[in-house]
Design an enzyme around this catalytic site. Structure first.
Site, PDB file in Angstrom:
ATOM      1  N   TRP A 142     157.966  98.106 -43.531  1.00 44.08           N
ATOM      2  CA  TRP A 142     157.923  98.112 -45.001  1.00 44.08           C
ATOM      3  C   TRP A 142     157.477  96.778 -45.585  1.00 44.08           C
ATOM      4  O   TRP A 142     157.168  96.702 -46.758  1.00 44.08           O
ATOM      5  CB  TRP A 142     159.323  98.451 -45.549  1.00 44.08           C
ATOM      6  CG  TRP A 142     160.391  97.627 -44.870  1.00 44.08           C
ATOM      7  CD1 TRP A 142     161.148  98.006 -43.800  1.00 44.08           C
ATOM      8  CD2 TRP A 142     160.761  96.279 -45.167  1.00 44.08           C
ATOM      9  NE1 TRP A 142     161.957  96.971 -43.402  1.00 44.08           N
ATOM     10  CE2 TRP A 142     161.749  95.899 -44.235  1.00 44.08           C
ATOM     11  CE3 TRP A 142     160.359  95.347 -46.129  1.00 44.08           C
ATOM     12  CZ2 TRP A 142     162.330  94.629 -44.232  1.00 44.08           C
ATOM     13  CZ3 TRP A 142     160.938  94.086 -46.129  1.00 44.08           C
ATOM     14  CH2 TRP A 142     161.915  93.747 -45.183  1.00 44.08           C
ATOM     15  N   LYS A 166     153.631 107.237 -38.807  1.00 46.48           N
ATOM     16  CA  LYS A 166     154.923 107.337 -39.483  1.00 46.48           C
ATOM     17  C   LYS A 166     155.188 105.993 -40.163  1.00 46.48           C
ATOM     18  O   LYS A 166     155.440 104.989 -39.504  1.00 46.48           O
ATOM     19  CB  LYS A 166     156.053 107.640 -38.500  1.00 46.48           C
ATOM     20  CG  LYS A 166     157.321 108.038 -39.241  1.00 46.48           C
ATOM     21  CD  LYS A 166     158.592 107.567 -38.593  1.00 46.48           C
ATOM     22  CE  LYS A 166     158.848 106.105 -38.735  1.00 46.48           C
ATOM     23  NZ  LYS A 166     159.200 105.647 -40.094  1.00 46.48           N
ATOM     24  N   GLU A 242     153.752  94.688 -32.212  1.00 43.54           N
ATOM     25  CA  GLU A 242     153.818  93.487 -33.058  1.00 43.54           C
ATOM     26  C   GLU A 242     155.265  93.361 -33.482  1.00 43.54           C
ATOM     27  O   GLU A 242     155.727  94.105 -34.348  1.00 43.54           O
ATOM     28  CB  GLU A 242     152.936  93.655 -34.302  1.00 43.54           C
ATOM     29  CG  GLU A 242     151.462  93.761 -34.028  1.00 43.54           C
ATOM     30  CD  GLU A 242     150.853  92.496 -33.485  1.00 43.54           C
ATOM     31  OE1 GLU A 242     151.538  91.448 -33.471  1.00 43.54           O
ATOM     32  OE2 GLU A 242     149.701  92.550 -33.045  1.00 43.54           O
ATOM     33  N   CYS A 276     157.033  88.308 -40.357  1.00 46.30           N
ATOM     34  CA  CYS A 276     157.317  87.942 -38.968  1.00 46.30           C
ATOM     35  C   CYS A 276     156.720  86.575 -38.640  1.00 46.30           C
ATOM     36  O   CYS A 276     157.106  85.957 -37.660  1.00 46.30           O
ATOM     37  CB  CYS A 276     156.840  89.019 -38.014  1.00 46.30           C
ATOM     38  SG  CYS A 276     155.196  89.570 -38.389  1.00 46.30           S
TER      39      CYS A 276
HETATM   40  P1  ADP Z   1     163.159  96.516 -39.778  1.00 46.46           P
HETATM   41  O1  ADP Z   1     164.484  96.090 -39.280  1.00 46.46           O
HETATM   42  O2  ADP Z   1     162.296  95.400 -40.174  1.00 46.46           O
HETATM   43  O3  ADP Z   1     163.188  97.655 -40.749  1.00 46.46           O
HETATM   44  P2  ADP Z   1     162.536  98.356 -37.704  1.00 46.46           P
HETATM   45  O4  ADP Z   1     162.018  98.031 -36.362  1.00 46.46           O
HETATM   46  O5  ADP Z   1     163.885  98.946 -37.803  1.00 46.46           O
HETATM   47  O6  ADP Z   1     162.382  97.016 -38.508  1.00 46.46           O
HETATM   48  O7  ADP Z   1     161.539  99.313 -38.484  1.00 46.46           O
HETATM   49  C1  ADP Z   1     160.148  99.269 -38.355  1.00 46.46           C
HETATM   50  C2  ADP Z   1     159.620 100.678 -38.239  1.00 46.46           C
HETATM   51  O8  ADP Z   1     160.200 101.275 -37.093  1.00 46.46           O
HETATM   52  C3  ADP Z   1     159.979 101.600 -39.418  1.00 46.46           C
HETATM   53  O9  ADP Z   1     158.906 102.503 -39.640  1.00 46.46           O
HETATM   54  C4  ADP Z   1     161.178 102.350 -38.889  1.00 46.46           C
HETATM   55  O10 ADP Z   1     161.327 103.617 -39.486  1.00 46.46           O
HETATM   56  C5  ADP Z   1     160.812 102.507 -37.426  1.00 46.46           C
HETATM   57  N1  ADP Z   1     161.944 102.716 -36.513  1.00 46.46           N
HETATM   58  C6  ADP Z   1     163.185 102.163 -36.572  1.00 46.46           C
HETATM   59  N2  ADP Z   1     163.949 102.613 -35.561  1.00 46.46           N
HETATM   60  C7  ADP Z   1     163.177 103.465 -34.825  1.00 46.46           C
HETATM   61  C8  ADP Z   1     163.385 104.250 -33.646  1.00 46.46           C
HETATM   62  N3  ADP Z   1     164.540 104.246 -32.989  1.00 46.46           N
HETATM   63  N4  ADP Z   1     162.357 105.003 -33.195  1.00 46.46           N
HETATM   64  C9  ADP Z   1     161.168 105.010 -33.843  1.00 46.46           C
HETATM   65  N5  ADP Z   1     160.906 104.293 -34.947  1.00 46.46           N
HETATM   66  C10 ADP Z   1     161.885 103.516 -35.438  1.00 46.46           C
END
Ligand code: ADP
Length: 473
Positions: A142, A166, A242, A276
């Site tokens: 985001w 996604k 990344e 980041c």
């Molecule tokens: P942040 O903590 O910066 O939100 P995340 O790694 O949690 O970083 O989120 C980055 C992306 O990864 C978002 O699109 C989120 O929906 C997705 N995401 C988070 N957890 C999972 C998961 N277990 N499997 C797939 N996608 C994920």
């Protein structure tokens, strides 16, 4: 959601809110594994013909998408500010950066050259050609809700891949706006598909387990990146990651402390520290520390915090409450262990800010290795300064992290700059430069900051397979 060239709305939806005001901006479909499966199927079918199109045809679509982004720059920027929170000026810069990837890859698409290799056998010819890897599963964050999408979708399209994206659950509206542009630019049905979801996990599972997906590209936290890489391993899918960073910012004794403080304060608070490549450990030589801290602190004092739509605002909200709590914890921990507070240090809840997720831009000095902020990525508006005396020590301290994304050096000494550039274990190093990024330059990290590079020539190679032909003649 956009699957196989059609906009689909599910009954189950989730709300998107403005992090500055709490206001609801809209609702989007809450997709699951089934929708991801459908989108992958569509992408697989589209791949059969899309992969055979000419690079010129693909380039023309990307160029059109670039032009549409430029035409809609203002509207896209305003949408981003409302959905993600960054000040409008920063949002407009991101729209430009995002569009640059479509332009860059429209150009690079035409330069995927093969190779002929001389053989040791007189009657043999070697020919190398590059082919698209296949269906790509992409997951984006985001914090840069448009450019992180175009940085993946652009090269996928250029290479002749098809893709299912996604986006992050906090910023699906920006993703939707980019897919509307791709549709208008004439992308055939199924080539790029959008699946929105509140719970990302089932989509990640489908990407990793569906054998039709040949590559996963992810931008986000290191923890999630590792999980996806592990889940993709049984089928040996290609992965690009990344991930997080913990950027050192080194200010040598010979640097101009005021100039360096200006640079550090600009890059640290960019996107409210939610980047980041944001400096997370600012190492300043003890002999110029006072001037550096004084200048930095004066600049922080002048930073206006608020809704990014308002003129003059430099610091927007954090994305959610969890992020605000993380700031509170890091600051409390640092102060408890002897840090000095110069600015900020608290959440902001007055003058209308109580409706959003605001934390004051904060400057701490005397940070030491026992503090959480010394090790943990902050991802927020806290600048922590660490004094150093010895040049070799500072390089060792800078490298003492599992991360390896960005690093910054300030010095007027060319040989010191080169020596440090070579000694730092980071994928991106800014030398008297706080913006070492561009669609034309490879972006990516070493160690636990990731795998692969995005943008540049290398960003396209990530979407290509190498095929060797040995011809006996
Ligand atoms: P942040 O903590 O910066 O939100 P995340 O790694 O949690 O970083 O989120 C980055 C992306 O990864 C978002 O699109 C989120 O929906 C997705 N995401 C988070 N957890 C999972 C998961 N277990 N499997 C797939 N996608 C994920």
């Amino acid at each position: 959601m956009f699957i196989n060239g059609e906009w689909i709305e599910l009954e189950k939806q989730f709300a998107v809110t403005n992090p500055a005001t709490g206001e609801q901006l809209g609702k989007v479909s809450d997709g699951g594994q089934q929708e991801a499966h459908q989108a992958i199927q569509a992408a697989h079918e589209a791949f059969q013909s899309w992969s055979k199109t000419t690079a010129y045809a693909r380039s023309a679509i990307l160029y059109k998408a670039y032009q549409l982004m430029m035409e809609r720059k203002q509207a896209l920027g305003e949408l981003m500010t409302r959905e993600q929170g960054k000040p409008l000026k920063a949002a407009l810069n991101e729209v430009q950066y995002g569009a640059d990837f479509f332009l860059w890859f429209a150009e690079e698409a035409k330069r995927v050259y093969g190779e002929t290799i001389p053989s040791a056998r007189a009657n043999q010819r070697f020919l190398v050609r590059y082919e698209p890897v296949g269906v790509v599963g992409a997951i984006t964050p985001w914090n840069y809700p448009i450019s992180m999408i175009t940085r993946k979708v652009g090269p996928a399209i250029a290479a002749g891949c098809t893709i299912v994206l996604k986006p992050a659950e906090s910023t699906p509206l920006c993703a939707k706006a980019i897919f509307e542009i791709l549709e208008e630019a004439g992308l055939p049905a199924g080539v790029a598909n959008l699946v929105t979801a509140l719970d990302p996990r089932p989509i990640g599972t489908e990407f990793c387990t569906n054998p039709l997906v040949r590559k996963i590209t992810f931008t986000g936290s290191t923890a999630v990146g590792k999980k996806l890489a592990q889940d993709a391993a049984p089928q040996l899918k290609r992965v690009s990651m990344e991930l997080g960073g913990h950027a050192p910012f080194i200010v040598y004794e010979d640097a101009n402390p005021e100039y360096a403080a200006k640079g550090a304060s600009l890059v640290k608070f960019l996107n409210t520290g939610q980047a980041c490549i944001s400096p997370n450990r600012i190492f300043v030589h003890r002999n110029i520390m006072d001037k550096f801290v004084e200048t930095f602190s004066q600049r922080v004092n002048k930073m206006m915090v608020g809704n990014g739509m308002e003129k003059g605002v430099a610091i927007g909200p954090l994305i959610n409450e969890t992020a605000v709590s993380k700031m509170e914890n890091q600051v409390q921990d640092a102060l408890g262990k002897g840090a000095t507070l110069h600015n900020g240090g608290q959440r902001l809840v007055e003058n209308g800010l109580e409706k959003g997720h605001f934390y004051a831009p904060t400057l701490l000095s005397n940070i030491n290795p026992d503090m959480v902020i010394y090790r943990e990525e902050t991802f927020g508006p806290i600048a922590g300064i660490i004094p150093f005396d010895d040049n070799d020590d500072v390089i060792a301290m800078a490298n003492d992290t599992q991360y390896g994304l960005a690093a910054y050096i300030y010095t007027q000494n060319l040989s010191k700059a080169m020596h440090t550039f070579e000694a730092l274990n980071f994928g991106i190093v800014g030398i008297n430069d706080i913006n070492p990024t561009s669609a034309a330059a490879p972006f990516g990290g070493m160690k636990e900051s990731g795998l692969g590079r995005e943008g540049a020539r290398e960003g396209l190679v990530e979407y290509l397979e190498t095929k060797l032909g040995g011809f006996a003649i």
